[in-house]
Design an enzyme around this catalytic site. Structure first.
Site, PDB file in Angstrom:
ATOM      1  CE  LYS A 216      -4.380  -1.922   1.192  1.00  0.00           C
ATOM      2  NZ  LYS A 216      -5.550  -1.993   2.089  1.00  0.00           N
ATOM      3  NE  ARG A 251      -7.926  -8.804  -0.132  1.00  0.00           N
ATOM      4  CZ  ARG A 251      -7.575  -7.924  -1.063  1.00  0.00           C
ATOM      5  NH1 ARG A 251      -6.703  -6.959  -0.761  1.00  0.00           N
ATOM      6  NH2 ARG A 251      -8.081  -8.000  -2.282  1.00  0.00           N
TER       7      ARG A 251
END
Length: 276
Positions: A216, A251
């Site tokens: 991210k 995840r």
């Protein structure tokens, strides 16, 4: 299915989309998706999370029928790869979730926390499947338009409590609920850091916690890296920290590296726990 104090689980990300932020277009055919699923299984994935709609900042919603067209053939193709494989459907739409469960998916991963479709919580209750309730401020299209919190940890905890209560009221069993603080979804860089520093606050709510930091952007700004694929090490660091804080599911795009990080951190956590 996800009892506390068991070994953390790795959820491999399989986006069958043309426009996801890190891997868009790579696995948009069934053949490519199956090949990637086989690799993730070999690398230690416990769950494969299949999404037919990008939720990157600024993304547009994808109609249910198009999501179904993308995900159902892939779910049907990979379910036979391993008897122990769990498949998750990443969607906010009940119609997509129902079609995916019918094709063999085992759980629902809803980034809207059940707010994107009024039918989602009742569907999960009727089908008696686990559901991930994630915190998100806004929608993927708008979530990074000046998000703001006075107390990000307290506010995210409060919203997740509300979503859990809504799920229970809809008839979802407590043991079927998983929560996710929503790293990167309607959060500023410091908000993400604060949430990671207080993951124990979420683990303490009494539900399995899913953590999704993989590749991210906020980590790229910390590491002075622009290419998401260069954030494998940074992601693995958050996985290890998450294990130590009591997070249950991770995840990730890069299964092998995060499986190693989780396994080492788990051994250390278990040693510390036995010494207490």
């Amino acid at each position: 299915m996800f009892r506390a104090f068991e070994k953390p689980l790795i959820m491999g990300i399989l986006n069958v989309t043309p426009d996801s932020f890190s891997d868009g277009g790579k696995y948009s055919t069934v053949k490519a998706a199956v090949t990637q699923a086989e690799k993730m299984l070999a690398d230690g994935a416990d769950i494969i999370d299949i999404g037919g709609e990008s939720t990157r900042p600024g993304s547009e919603p994808v109609p249910a029928l198009e999501q179904i067209r993308r995900v159902v053939p892939v779910i049907e193709a990979i379910k036979g790869l391993s008897s122990s494989l769990l498949v998750s459907i990443d969607t906010t739409l009940a119609e997509v979730a129902e079609a995916a469960i019918g094709a063999g998916a085992d759980l629902i991963n809803d980034v809207s926390g059940g707010t994107g479709d009024a039918k989602m919580l009742t569907l999960a209750a009727r089908l008696d499947v686990p559901i991930v309730l994630m915190h998100n401020q806004g929608t993927p299209k708008t979530m990074q338009d000046n998000p703001y919190y006075d107390d990000v940890v307290g506010e995210v905890v409060a919203v997740l409590r509300e979503r859990v209560e809504a799920a229970l009221a809809a008839g979802i069993k407590k043991e079927r609920i998983i929560i996710d603080p929503g790293i990167g979804f309607g959060k500023r860089r410091q908000d993400n850091i604060d949430l990671l520093a207080h993951l124990d606050a979420f683990a303490g709510l009494g539900f399995p916690v899913l953590l999704g930091t993989s590749r991210k952007r906020f980590m790229g700004s910390l590491c002075h890296v622009e290419e998401p694929a260069e954030l494998v090490t940074a992601t693995a660091v958050t996985t290890a920290l998450g294990v130590m804080a009591g997070v249950k599911l991770f995840r990730v795009h890069d299964v092998k590296e995060n499986r190693q990080a989780a396994d080492v951190a788990w051994a250390i956590r278990q040693s510390r726990k036995s010494a207490d």
